[in-house]
Design a protein around this motif. Structure first.
Motif, PDB file in Angstrom:
ATOM      1  N   ALA B  54     -14.055  28.201  41.944  1.00  0.00           N
ATOM      2  CA  ALA B  54     -12.719  28.381  41.369  1.00  0.00           C
ATOM      3  C   ALA B  54     -12.414  27.199  40.456  1.00  0.00           C
ATOM      4  CB  ALA B  54     -11.674  28.476  42.482  1.00  0.00           C
ATOM      5  N   VAL B  55     -11.688  27.456  39.387  1.00  0.00           N
ATOM      6  CA  VAL B  55     -11.334  26.387  38.450  1.00  0.00           C
ATOM      7  C   VAL B  55      -9.825  26.171  38.460  1.00  0.00           C
ATOM      8  CG1 VAL B  55     -13.330  26.821  36.972  1.00  0.00           C
ATOM      9  CG2 VAL B  55     -11.162  28.031  36.532  1.00  0.00           C
ATOM     10  N   PRO B  56      -9.407  24.977  38.090  1.00  0.00           N
ATOM     11  CA  PRO B  56      -7.964  24.739  37.920  1.00  0.00           C
ATOM     12  C   PRO B  56      -7.460  25.671  36.818  1.00  0.00           C
ATOM     13  CG  PRO B  56      -9.189  22.660  37.901  1.00  0.00           C
ATOM     14  CD  PRO B  56     -10.200  23.763  37.805  1.00  0.00           C
ATOM     15  N   PHE B  57      -6.313  26.252  37.011  1.00  0.00           N
ATOM     16  CA  PHE B  57      -5.822  27.201  36.010  1.00  0.00           C
ATOM     17  C   PHE B  57      -4.307  27.329  36.110  1.00  0.00           C
ATOM     18  CE2 PHE B  57      -5.768  31.205  33.579  1.00  0.00           C
ATOM     19  CZ  PHE B  57      -6.683  30.876  32.604  1.00  0.00           C
ATOM     20  N   VAL B  58      -3.722  27.771  34.997  1.00  0.00           N
ATOM     21  CA  VAL B  58      -2.280  28.001  34.974  1.00  0.00           C
ATOM     22  C   VAL B  58      -2.005  29.409  34.467  1.00  0.00           C
ATOM     23  CG1 VAL B  58      -1.970  27.074  32.628  1.00  0.00           C
ATOM     24  CG2 VAL B  58      -0.037  27.059  34.236  1.00  0.00           C
ATOM     25  N   TRP B  59      -1.014  30.060  35.082  1.00  0.00           N
ATOM     26  CA  TRP B  59      -0.485  31.327  34.564  1.00  0.00           C
ATOM     27  C   TRP B  59       0.989  31.097  34.239  1.00  0.00           C
ATOM     28  CZ3 TRP B  59      -4.173  30.908  38.195  1.00  0.00           C
ATOM     29  CH2 TRP B  59      -5.313  31.724  38.104  1.00  0.00           C
ATOM     30  N   ARG B  60       1.396  31.575  33.087  1.00  0.00           N
ATOM     31  CA  ARG B  60       2.765  31.329  32.620  1.00  0.00           C
ATOM     32  C   ARG B  60       3.677  32.488  33.008  1.00  0.00           C
ATOM     33  NH1 ARG B  60       3.003  26.002  31.515  1.00  0.00           N
ATOM     34  NH2 ARG B  60       1.136  25.365  30.371  1.00  0.00           N
ATOM     35  N   TRP B  61       4.778  32.164  33.623  1.00  0.00           N
ATOM     36  CA  TRP B  61       5.733  33.200  34.053  1.00  0.00           C
ATOM     37  C   TRP B  61       6.229  34.033  32.873  1.00  0.00           C
ATOM     38  CZ3 TRP B  61       6.406  35.288  38.491  1.00  0.00           C
ATOM     39  CH2 TRP B  61       7.572  36.004  38.804  1.00  0.00           C
ATOM     40  N   ASN B  62       6.425  33.373  31.747  1.00  0.00           N
ATOM     41  CA  ASN B  62       6.940  34.135  30.597  1.00  0.00           C
ATOM     42  C   ASN B  62       5.881  35.057  29.994  1.00  0.00           C
ATOM     43  OD1 ASN B  62       5.317  32.509  29.056  1.00  0.00           O
ATOM     44  ND2 ASN B  62       7.001  31.276  28.209  1.00  0.00           N
ATOM     45  N   GLU B  63       4.649  34.973  30.464  1.00  0.00           N
ATOM     46  CA  GLU B  63       3.662  35.988  30.097  1.00  0.00           C
ATOM     47  C   GLU B  63       3.481  37.023  31.204  1.00  0.00           C
ATOM     48  OE1 GLU B  63       0.817  33.254  27.191  1.00  0.00           O
ATOM     49  OE2 GLU B  63       0.099  33.769  29.190  1.00  0.00           O
ATOM     50  N   LEU B  64       3.572  36.534  32.433  1.00  0.00           N
ATOM     51  CA  LEU B  64       3.383  37.435  33.579  1.00  0.00           C
ATOM     52  C   LEU B  64       4.466  38.500  33.641  1.00  0.00           C
ATOM     53  CD1 LEU B  64       2.520  35.025  36.530  1.00  0.00           C
ATOM     54  CD2 LEU B  64       1.011  36.736  35.493  1.00  0.00           C
ATOM     55  N   LEU B  65       5.691  38.058  33.479  1.00  0.00           N
ATOM     56  CA  LEU B  65       6.811  38.965  33.712  1.00  0.00           C
ATOM     57  C   LEU B  65       6.797  40.142  32.736  1.00  0.00           C
ATOM     58  CD1 LEU B  65       9.112  39.182  35.712  1.00  0.00           C
ATOM     59  CD2 LEU B  65      10.546  37.885  34.125  1.00  0.00           C
ATOM     60  N   PRO B  66       6.586  39.927  31.430  1.00  0.00           N
ATOM     61  CA  PRO B  66       6.527  41.078  30.507  1.00  0.00           C
ATOM     62  C   PRO B  66       5.373  42.028  30.835  1.00  0.00           C
ATOM     63  CG  PRO B  66       6.818  39.022  29.287  1.00  0.00           C
ATOM     64  CD  PRO B  66       6.536  38.636  30.711  1.00  0.00           C
ATOM     65  N   LEU B  67       4.242  41.487  31.256  1.00  0.00           N
ATOM     66  CA  LEU B  67       3.129  42.367  31.631  1.00  0.00           C
ATOM     67  C   LEU B  67       3.492  43.195  32.860  1.00  0.00           C
ATOM     68  CD1 LEU B  67       0.163  39.909  31.020  1.00  0.00           C
ATOM     69  CD2 LEU B  67       0.425  42.174  29.955  1.00  0.00           C
ATOM     70  N   ALA B  68       4.167  42.560  33.784  1.00  0.00           N
ATOM     71  CA  ALA B  68       4.604  43.303  34.970  1.00  0.00           C
ATOM     72  C   ALA B  68       5.585  44.389  34.575  1.00  0.00           C
ATOM     73  CB  ALA B  68       5.234  42.339  35.979  1.00  0.00           C
ATOM     74  N   ALA B  69       6.468  44.064  33.661  1.00  0.00           N
ATOM     75  CA  ALA B  69       7.451  45.060  33.211  1.00  0.00           C
ATOM     76  C   ALA B  69       6.752  46.232  32.520  1.00  0.00           C
ATOM     77  CB  ALA B  69       8.453  44.394  32.263  1.00  0.00           C
ATOM     78  N   ARG B  70       5.739  45.941  31.725  1.00  0.00           N
ATOM     79  CA  ARG B  70       5.004  47.033  31.087  1.00  0.00           C
ATOM     80  C   ARG B  70       4.331  47.928  32.131  1.00  0.00           C
ATOM     81  NH1 ARG B  70       1.205  44.033  27.080  1.00  0.00           N
ATOM     82  NH2 ARG B  70       0.109  46.059  27.099  1.00  0.00           N
ATOM     83  N   SER B  71       3.765  47.315  33.163  1.00  0.00           N
ATOM     84  CA  SER B  71       3.153  48.147  34.202  1.00  0.00           C
ATOM     85  C   SER B  71       4.222  48.957  34.923  1.00  0.00           C
ATOM     86  CB  SER B  71       2.326  47.298  35.179  1.00  0.00           C
ATOM     87  OG  SER B  71       3.160  46.441  35.897  1.00  0.00           O
ATOM     88  N   GLY B  72       5.421  48.422  34.991  1.00  0.00           N
ATOM     89  CA  GLY B  72       6.531  49.167  35.584  1.00  0.00           C
ATOM     90  C   GLY B  72       6.801  50.452  34.805  1.00  0.00           C
ATOM     91  N   ASP B  73       6.605  50.397  33.518  1.00  0.00           N
ATOM     92  CA  ASP B  73       6.816  51.591  32.696  1.00  0.00           C
ATOM     93  C   ASP B  73       5.662  52.575  32.816  1.00  0.00           C
ATOM     94  OD1 ASP B  73       9.167  50.481  31.780  1.00  0.00           O
ATOM     95  OD2 ASP B  73       8.214  49.563  30.022  1.00  0.00           O
ATOM     96  N   LEU B  74       4.449  52.049  32.981  1.00  0.00           N
ATOM     97  CA  LEU B  74       3.262  52.900  32.856  1.00  0.00           C
ATOM     98  C   LEU B  74       2.676  53.367  34.182  1.00  0.00           C
ATOM     99  CD1 LEU B  74       1.444  50.865  30.058  1.00  0.00           C
ATOM    100  CD2 LEU B  74       2.665  53.048  29.804  1.00  0.00           C
ATOM    101  N   VAL B  75       2.870  52.590  35.227  1.00  0.00           N
ATOM    102  CA  VAL B  75       2.176  52.878  36.480  1.00  0.00           C
ATOM    103  C   VAL B  75       3.191  53.167  37.579  1.00  0.00           C
ATOM    104  CG1 VAL B  75       0.542  51.989  38.178  1.00  0.00           C
ATOM    105  CG2 VAL B  75       0.354  51.289  35.787  1.00  0.00           C
ATOM    106  N   PRO B  76       3.098  54.359  38.156  1.00  0.00           N
ATOM    107  CA  PRO B  76       4.021  54.642  39.267  1.00  0.00           C
ATOM    108  C   PRO B  76       3.612  53.850  40.503  1.00  0.00           C
ATOM    109  CG  PRO B  76       2.437  56.411  39.040  1.00  0.00           C
ATOM    110  CD  PRO B  76       2.151  55.452  37.920  1.00  0.00           C
ATOM    111  N   VAL B  77       4.552  53.689  41.404  1.00  0.00           N
ATOM    112  CA  VAL B  77       4.215  53.036  42.663  1.00  0.00           C
ATOM    113  C   VAL B  77       4.261  54.105  43.749  1.00  0.00           C
ATOM    114  CG1 VAL B  77       6.560  52.321  43.300  1.00  0.00           C
ATOM    115  CG2 VAL B  77       4.609  50.963  44.045  1.00  0.00           C
ATOM    116  N   GLY B  78       3.293  54.106  44.642  1.00  0.00           N
ATOM    117  CA  GLY B  78       3.318  55.127  45.691  1.00  0.00           C
ATOM    118  C   GLY B  78       2.072  55.102  46.527  1.00  0.00           C
ATOM    119  N   ARG B  79       1.959  56.069  47.392  1.00  0.00           N
ATOM    120  CA  ARG B  79       0.844  56.174  48.336  1.00  0.00           C
ATOM    121  C   ARG B  79      -0.496  56.153  47.587  1.00  0.00           C
ATOM    122  NH1 ARG B  79       0.977  54.264  52.041  1.00  0.00           N
ATOM    123  NH2 ARG B  79       2.013  55.454  53.609  1.00  0.00           N
ATOM    124  N   GLY B  80      -1.388  55.318  48.035  1.00  0.00           N
ATOM    125  CA  GLY B  80      -2.705  55.223  47.419  1.00  0.00           C
ATOM    126  C   GLY B  80      -2.850  53.879  46.720  1.00  0.00           C
ATOM    127  N   GLY B  81      -2.065  53.710  45.634  1.00  0.00           N
ATOM    128  CA  GLY B  81      -2.063  52.389  44.986  1.00  0.00           C
ATOM    129  C   GLY B  81      -1.222  51.403  45.773  1.00  0.00           C
TER     130      GLY B  81
END
Lengths: 369, 369, 369, 369
Positions: B54-81
């Motif tokens: 494993a390497v030291p790494f950073v993830w930026r919240w201001n990049e994570l949150l928009p990607l999560a929001a896009r998945s909110g539009d495209l991917v349903p949540v439910g049994r299986g996933g």
């Protein structure tokens, strides 16, 4: 003092119990050599079940408090006597100032603007406040306010003194393991300053600020703590915990000890065990009308009514109890509670001693265990 | 990957490293029989100090949150996933969705009025809320509100689902021991209901009502608890504990980890240890301008900035961090923090694993240990 | 009984110590209400250091054994009296048959072909054999041979009886926590059969066959064991362990307690702790000429010389000891040993009690701690 | 790799599983940002039951030993390569030299008068001798003879080297937690001297002389010991313990794991737990004709036949095993044993890891648990 008969066969074998001259001489020789035969006293040293010399007893707050007040007028508090504390002396314990064979319980009284000087001892101590406020106990330099309902710790070998900041006297209950420490020969004692080391009067102690946060431990406090670092268990939290248990019970969830009977134990947050090595402290709340099954437990307890009215049955006694009344339950004596009004009780006991030495047993009427 | 040279003497002895036909045949026979010589690879399997893939790494919240929001539009949540969770995939770990060899960390996103169905698994899990509110996680039938700053537990084998009661989406961070469980082959998984079992929305969970009282344990909960019974560690208490440490430091009393650096550990109140067997969680607060010495620790951590701005140095990286940013610190990589403003950080790690297996070591620059 | 003066200030404040009529009345009222003031007796209940009522004392084996033999002639053994045991009665303990406030020690004597019937009690017991053989103690149905040098356990609530298979009498030392159990009110007692349940005479007990293998635990015995499952600690192993320590010391390796002083503790193999919850047992061997520094320890001990000659200093006593002699060392009394010949000593104490309750302290002359 | 279907509902909702361009772009953006969605791979990271990559496998001693002998001819042992050890490489583990995800197992071979130089590492190690003698392993300067049937410890961070005193080669099995340490990133390594520090050849090590006495602890060794201080568990004691269990069973007393199946665990005498933090070692003996029920356990094991012949069933494999054969049982794979002759087996496993992290589960066919 014993259920099983000692010496039946042995006595029979000894010609109807009449001692021969040789046996008489033998017993005399034993005594001369500091020896003592088991067979003549087995039933005394080994009883079928625990048979405490301590007896069930009650002390009434409305008698204790005026006596404490009179001592406030007549007896100064200061270096030497150290504390204006009046101990419950169990009538079964031959005049010793002990509530039970392991527990010291006393009412302590501090007049307006008085100071009880600092000292420390190996014995573990706590205070419980059934009414009043205005005294600070200073534990290792940390001033801890004492208020109604609070349970306050002074674990062994911490310097501590008390001072009353107000124009009113204040009385409270002290609990210590003095009789146990006396019996085990483990006591050390040291005087500190004749005043307290810090007369400031914060409403919350430093120990609480560091430690009285639920499920939270300071990274500066990761070492092991034999005794709880929480200096004061505040009534606000105790009351809330008891209230929530009864509400959860009403909502249909398991939360109480048994129907209508909420209970909490004060614990050391660093290990989840008892607050101190030798003393357990609990709080109980019964709904009006609730009653507990009869229980026998190995080990002795002292109960104090904090609020409400109810009956306590201990062995063949039935006492109607009111606020401040103190009851001793010796080891293995059956007890039960019946609440007339909602009934709040503080309880302390030697259960950690009994459990750490693996002598614990419990019998609850109507339940197997 | 190794500091000590492998095979020097051995290679020298083997004619300048050229393999004889016999040795070549031996190695081929090893392979055919599923065998593998140590002497050719000692430096890889046993390094001088831990050398994580494993390497030291950073993830930026201001990049994570928009990607999560896009998945909110495209991917349903439910049994299986089951969950709309997006995992931090450490670039060193060959595409595995793992933050470190032991820790799974993800941003989870639940849209307005969505439900993530119930399931349970042997893996231990928690959630940490860096912003927002309105979701309840239902743990074994107990609805637990999720609010900014809260740290919430789902220990192994408890059924749990989530639902969003509001018209706003909500995102938070999940932490699990999935990579550890995967490596150790200890995972079990079971579906529950496709909805949550209780849609009520109390502000406090039943678990908190029973357990989140400082130093207080219900008499109905005296059995041993491998994991903490506190479902939610509320921000109110965390914030207060950190604030008090810094105040005590100002008043001249020892309370902080080091000058200007307050820290708390979330613990299991029944034993004072970590909240779960495999995951440690802590909160840190640095005063503006404070900085920590460089530290190396065995075991891996993930940090998330909760509030404030500052730099984190990990090995040869220096990152300026802001609210929500997530940083991975692999085992034995040196790290330090420098606070520009007052800086609040949530940290979780595999420290309980490392300590229970007695592999823990720490090195703090400038201090012996 | 106390080092610190009680009541100085208080008495001074009370006009030269003369009690006012009001104070006299107050004290009378206290007594009537079963109350007792602390300030008049603080120095008695809280001493500067432990001040045991028990006194240092020695019992001589060459006096004990003839007295035991006389009781063998005069007193039958059987149901009721149960055991022909003669207890060491510490002269300081007001005629109680107790060696110390926590420890019962006795010489037990069983004539040829006699049986001491089975019973069980909550009190923990052991036997130590300073000479002789031919008796089997049957513990929960498992016959355990008793031979010189053996240390044998009867933890609380195990049925046990003894029988002598030979034409010779046999005597040994019993150790129990009877005074502790008496004080704590924890005793339970139950009769078993009037004979022993198994008269077979194996040289090794079943418990030893299962458990007395070094570092080896039966897979059928993985549950927790509060007390050691090893029924007999054989002299062969004790002797070897002591001998090896002294040999290792000669070879230049750390192994002994201090120069010329080997020592072992008997332990519970399932947790490495003491054999029973309330009693510690050790064996010591000093080279001829060796001596120990003066030590004070919280808690009381009984020593028995197993072999050799030497002096023991306890407080202001100096005794020349020979085989079988028994010495009591009360809490906090300084003691040291000086070996004339090679000197073997068995020791038992209440140290597990003291340590479990966190009252332990040690002072070794010439060493800090 | 999974029992539960991932993505059913989710996929259905996504138009027959065909990805929209937006979703394709989202997944690409995830990858670019080192993120990974849970919902597409839940079934892989969270299986219904443990599904190890490691596979059940057998290595035959009569194949291993000749290969080891050939390496003895071709490969020198010395600084750099350190050990002539040939590891069992589980076919499921992608060429890693690991028997299971947590366990390293190897055959080590030392020619006449060779020395394997000293080093130390954080990884825990042991040796087990299925045949031969004449090598001493020197652990922190203490020479420990290796003989058939012995189980020998090298806990983490102890310097150790080996030397063969004889004119014959010797081979044995090494067990280490290398794969676990590798995965957790906890390894440290340090070279010692290129020779061993003590070439003396005592038949018993100093560690054994101090520690391998049943139920006996040196007073010089009262501090806590994370790992067992017993350097060698000798066959003599193991054999006796197993034999006695079967004899006790014949005599009608509970002693064995189940009918005809004796078993012991090697333990740390200072706490009764496993010999080292990460590795459990056991010995099993089955009577001729005995068989065990099918068992599944969380965690992985390696078995080696020490003596006798029998079948082992692991999942869908049935192997006839003879002396020296090694079998890997991955986590949760069902296994059972059927003894043709009396059958002795050594077993080691990662059970301490699994238990300390609270992941342990067991399933025994025909029994509830």
């Amino acid at each position: 003092m014993t259920d099983h008969n000692t010496m039946n066969d042995v006595e029979n074998a000894m010609e109807g119990g009449e001692q021969s001259p040789e046996l008489t001489q033998l017993y005399a020789d034993f005594e001369a050599k500091n020896l003592s035969p088991l067979w003549t006293q087995l039933g005394e040293v080994m009883t079928d079940v625990p048979r405490s010399k301590a007896v069930p007893f009650v002390w009434r707050w409305n008698e204790l408090l005026p006596l404490a007040a009179r001592s406030g007028d007549l007896v100064p508090v200061g270096r030497g006597g150290e504390r204006r504390a009046i101990a419950l002396a169990n009538p079964g314990l031959n005049g010793h100032p002990y509530a039970t064979p392991t527990i010291w319980a006393a009412i302590q009284y501090l007049g307006p603007h008085e100071t009880a000087p600092e000292h420390r001892h190996a014995q573990n101590a706590f205070r419980f406040v059934v009414e009043g406020e205005g005294v600070w106990t200073v534990v290792n330099g940390d001033p801890v306010a004492m208020r109604r309902g609070d349970f306050l710790l002074t674990p062994g070998w911490n310097f501590h003194g008390h001072h009353n900041q107000t124009d009113q006297p204040m009385a409270w209950v002290d609990g210590l393991d003095v009789p146990l420490a006396d019996h085990l020969d483990v006591g050390f004692f040291e005087y500190g300053t004749e005043r307290v080391t810090d007369y400031s009067t914060p409403s919350v102690s430093r120990a609480e600020r560091l430690w009285a946060n639920p499920g939270i431990r300071p990274l500066s406090g990761l070492d092991s703590h034999v005794n709880s670092p929480i200096a004061a268990y505040r009534w606000e939290y105790t009351d809330r915990a008891l209230r929530e248990q009864l509400l959860l019970e009403e909502e249909g969830f398991p939360a109480t000890v048994e129907q209508g009977h909420a209970g909490i134990r004060f614990t050391n947050p660093t290990n989840g065990g008892d607050v101190m090595s030798t003393l357990r402290a609990e709080f109980h709340r019964l709904r009006a009308g609730a009653q507990t099954p009869s229980r026998r437990e190995v080990g002795s307890s002292v109960w104090q009514v904090f609020e409400g009215r109810g009956e306590m049955v201990v062995a063949d006694h039935t006492w109607l109890l009111e606020k401040g009344d103190l009851v001793v339950v010796p080891s293995w004596e059956p007890w039960e509670l019946r609440a007339e009004t909602e009934l709040d009780l503080f309880r302390f006991s030697d259960a950690p001693v009994i459990e750490r030495l693996n002598f614990d047993r419990t019998y609850v009427a109507g339940r197997e265990r």
